[in-house]
Write a protein that holds these residues in place. Structure first.
Motif, mmCIF file in Angstrom:
data_model
loop_
_atom_site.group_PDB
_atom_site.id
_atom_site.type_symbol
_atom_site.label_atom_id
_atom_site.label_comp_id
_atom_site.label_asym_id
_atom_site.label_seq_id
_atom_site.Cartn_x
_atom_site.Cartn_y
_atom_site.Cartn_z
ATOM 1 N N ARG A 2 33.246 41.228 54.984
ATOM 2 C CA ARG A 2 34.241 41.676 54.009
ATOM 3 C C ARG A 2 33.575 42.020 52.681
ATOM 4 N NH1 ARG A 2 38.086 36.545 54.631
ATOM 5 N NH2 ARG A 2 37.647 36.207 56.836
ATOM 6 N N LEU A 3 34.335 42.653 51.809
ATOM 7 C CA LEU A 3 33.820 43.041 50.495
ATOM 8 C C LEU A 3 34.529 42.254 49.401
ATOM 9 C CD1 LEU A 3 33.643 46.924 50.867
ATOM 10 C CD2 LEU A 3 31.711 45.341 50.820
ATOM 11 N N PRO A 4 33.824 41.956 48.308
ATOM 12 C CA PRO A 4 34.489 41.318 47.170
ATOM 13 C C PRO A 4 35.407 42.328 46.482
ATOM 14 C CG PRO A 4 32.075 41.172 47.033
ATOM 15 C CD PRO A 4 32.405 42.178 48.080
ATOM 16 N N ALA A 12 30.869 44.580 40.860
ATOM 17 C CA ALA A 12 30.191 44.871 39.584
ATOM 18 C C ALA A 12 29.387 43.668 39.097
ATOM 19 C CB ALA A 12 31.236 45.278 38.535
ATOM 20 N N GLN A 13 29.940 42.456 39.281
ATOM 21 C CA GLN A 13 29.247 41.240 38.849
ATOM 22 C C GLN A 13 27.998 40.996 39.683
ATOM 23 O OE1 GLN A 13 29.867 39.365 36.231
ATOM 24 N NE2 GLN A 13 31.718 40.460 35.625
ATOM 25 N N ILE A 14 28.071 41.277 40.978
ATOM 26 C CA ILE A 14 26.896 41.119 41.861
ATOM 27 C C ILE A 14 25.796 42.084 41.429
ATOM 28 C CG2 ILE A 14 26.053 41.475 44.223
ATOM 29 C CD1 ILE A 14 28.832 40.440 45.172
ATOM 30 N N LYS A 42 27.752 37.033 47.151
ATOM 31 C CA LYS A 42 28.764 37.919 47.743
ATOM 32 C C LYS A 42 29.729 37.111 48.612
ATOM 33 C CE LYS A 42 29.360 41.415 51.304
ATOM 34 N NZ LYS A 42 28.719 42.103 52.427
ATOM 35 N N SER A 43 29.200 36.220 49.440
ATOM 36 C CA SER A 43 30.033 35.390 50.314
ATOM 37 C C SER A 43 31.035 34.580 49.492
ATOM 38 C CB SER A 43 29.136 34.445 51.127
ATOM 39 O OG SER A 43 29.896 33.473 51.795
ATOM 40 N N PHE A 44 30.563 34.022 48.367
ATOM 41 C CA PHE A 44 31.420 33.212 47.509
ATOM 42 C C PHE A 44 32.505 34.068 46.843
ATOM 43 C CE2 PHE A 44 32.210 31.408 43.216
ATOM 44 C CZ PHE A 44 32.801 30.209 43.596
ATOM 45 N N LEU A 45 32.124 35.235 46.332
ATOM 46 C CA LEU A 45 33.085 36.091 45.633
ATOM 47 C C LEU A 45 34.073 36.764 46.587
ATOM 48 C CD1 LEU A 45 30.890 37.703 42.815
ATOM 49 C CD2 LEU A 45 32.410 35.717 42.702
ATOM 50 N N VAL A 46 33.692 36.928 47.859
ATOM 51 C CA VAL A 46 34.648 37.415 48.864
ATOM 52 C C VAL A 46 35.730 36.357 49.077
ATOM 53 C CG1 VAL A 46 34.937 37.856 51.343
ATOM 54 C CG2 VAL A 46 33.156 39.044 50.095
ATOM 55 N N PRO A 79 40.186 36.399 39.352
ATOM 56 C CA PRO A 79 39.228 36.921 38.372
ATOM 57 C C PRO A 79 38.006 36.012 38.273
ATOM 58 C CG PRO A 79 41.461 36.975 37.486
ATOM 59 C CD PRO A 79 41.526 36.198 38.768
ATOM 60 N N VAL A 80 36.830 36.609 38.218
ATOM 61 C CA VAL A 80 35.585 35.825 38.210
ATOM 62 C C VAL A 80 35.551 34.863 37.026
ATOM 63 C CG1 VAL A 80 33.063 35.974 38.066
ATOM 64 C CG2 VAL A 80 34.323 37.637 39.440
ATOM 65 N N SER A 81 36.078 35.289 35.886
ATOM 66 C CA SER A 81 36.048 34.441 34.678
ATOM 67 C C SER A 81 36.889 33.182 34.829
ATOM 68 C CB SER A 81 36.534 35.240 33.470
ATOM 69 O OG SER A 81 37.870 35.684 33.687
ATOM 70 N N GLU A 82 37.812 33.177 35.806
ATOM 71 C CA GLU A 82 38.698 32.022 35.991
ATOM 72 C C GLU A 82 38.187 31.035 37.043
ATOM 73 O OE1 GLU A 82 42.710 33.263 36.698
ATOM 74 O OE2 GLU A 82 42.760 34.571 34.934
#
Length: 347
Positions: free
Chosen positions: A65-67, A73-75, A100-104, A110-113
């Motif tokens: 899967r994709l984030p 953008a963060q990766i 990537k696995s974590f952000l998927v 939102p990454v900031s949260e």
């Protein structure tokens, strides 16, 4: 909201069935998906078996899967930071794939949260539930820690993340007789030379393939290893027997840029081809152990220890930062163990 999805056959067609306790909100969401239908016969809502629906209902492995766009953008920012710090391409790939696995997993957040609690939840609900290895778990934790510290400038408290205990795995070691059989298995000068140099100097595969003719100091009988693991240079002693073999090899092959070049002049030899050379040697000798090129490095260290070489020198020769890494060879050396008399002999 608890639900479960799985692939089913319905009227000769592959469908995705979604099982859940009656919930008006989820029913409304499913109704909005193109092609969704209620099956009276199966008492379940089902949808077309598409890639999009598989991702939506987590039937596609996380790795496929994709984030979110923000995650991608963060990766990329993390990748640029790693490159700016001259991390190796191998480390860069490992860390970005782990992130990537974590952000998927947190695609909708939102990454900031993202917080410490999210990391702990991911650890328990994804890594542990899927029985992923302890080394993979550590890679993920290291990648997340570095990403938030550098790109997000946010501290993740590692003491709240359950790190696995490192498995105490002993290095695999061959006997001197087995090493001799492997090194003599090939009649091809180049193949024999590469395997012999790995064992005689305790080299990593990448270190051997990065060698250049100028790195061989025949006057002082030394091999110069440039920019090895951890961005460190070091030297290794060059056996007089190996030097003679190198001279014969050089006359036959006349390497230009790299000491061991592939079919294309000036390009280094391929690592997979080198692994195949070892595999062929094992087949010729009849050794059935799952030997890898790194076993030759382990055997070099263990054989030095058994011949009385001080552990501090072995640490230098292997390029270990910590003496604890080198001390593991004391657990596989048989020199002292072989002199211990079993109490069984006195029965």
């Amino acid at each position: 909201m608890k639900w479960e999805a799985k692939i089913v056959r319905h009227r000769g067609e592959s469908r995705i069935a979604v099982y859940f306790e009656k919930d008006a909100d989820l029913i409304a969401r499913i109704k909005n998906i193109d092609g969704s239908r209620w099956s009276q016969q199966m008492s379940v809502w089902h949808l077309p078996d598409t890639v999009e629906n598989r991702i939506r209902f987590q039937l596609t492995p996380l790795a496929d899967r994709l984030p979110s766009m923000e995650g991608i953008a963060q990766i990329e920012r993390f990748k640029q930071w790693l490159r700016s710090k001259r991390y190796s391409e191998s480390t860069l790939k490992t860390y970005t794939e782990a992130l990537k696995s974590f952000l998927v997993f947190y695609r909708e957040k939102p990454v900031s949260e993202i917080t410490n609690e999210d990391v702990v939840f991911y650890n328990n609900e994804y890594i542990l539930k899927n029985n992923l290895s302890a080394s993979y778990q550590n890679q993920i934790v290291n990648a997340i820690k570095l990403f938030f510290k550098t790109v997000q400038e946010k501290k993740i408290e590692l003491d709240k993340i359950h790190r696995p205990k490192r498995a105490k795995v002993l290095p695999n070691v061959l006997s001197k007789e087995e090493v001799k059989l492997i090194l003599n298995a090939h009649s091809n000068v180049k193949h024999k030379m590469m395997l012999s140099l790995i064992y005689s100097c305790g080299l990593r595969c990448g270190e051997l393939l990065a060698l250049q003719p100028v790195h061989i100091d025949s006057k002082r009988n030394l091999v110069m290893l440039k920019n090895s693991k951890g961005k460190k240079d070091r030297i290794a002693p060059l056996s007089p027997k190996i030097l003679e073999m190198l001279r014969d090899y050089y006359k036959d092959y006349r390497p230009t840029t790299y000491l061991f070049e592939g079919q294309k002049a000036g390009a280094p030899y391929d690592a997979r081809s080198l692994q195949l050379i070892l595999k062929q040697a094992l087949q010729k000798t009849g050794i059935s152990k799952p030997v890898t090129l790194h076993w030759l490095r382990h055997s070099f260290a263990t054989h030095l220890l058994e011949s009385g070489t001080d552990l501090r020198y072995i640490q230098e020769l292997l390029g270990h930062s910590s003496s604890k890494t080198t001390e593991i060879y004391t657990h596989v050396s048989t020199k002292s163990i072989q002199h211990i008399k079993s109490p069984f002999d006195d029965l």
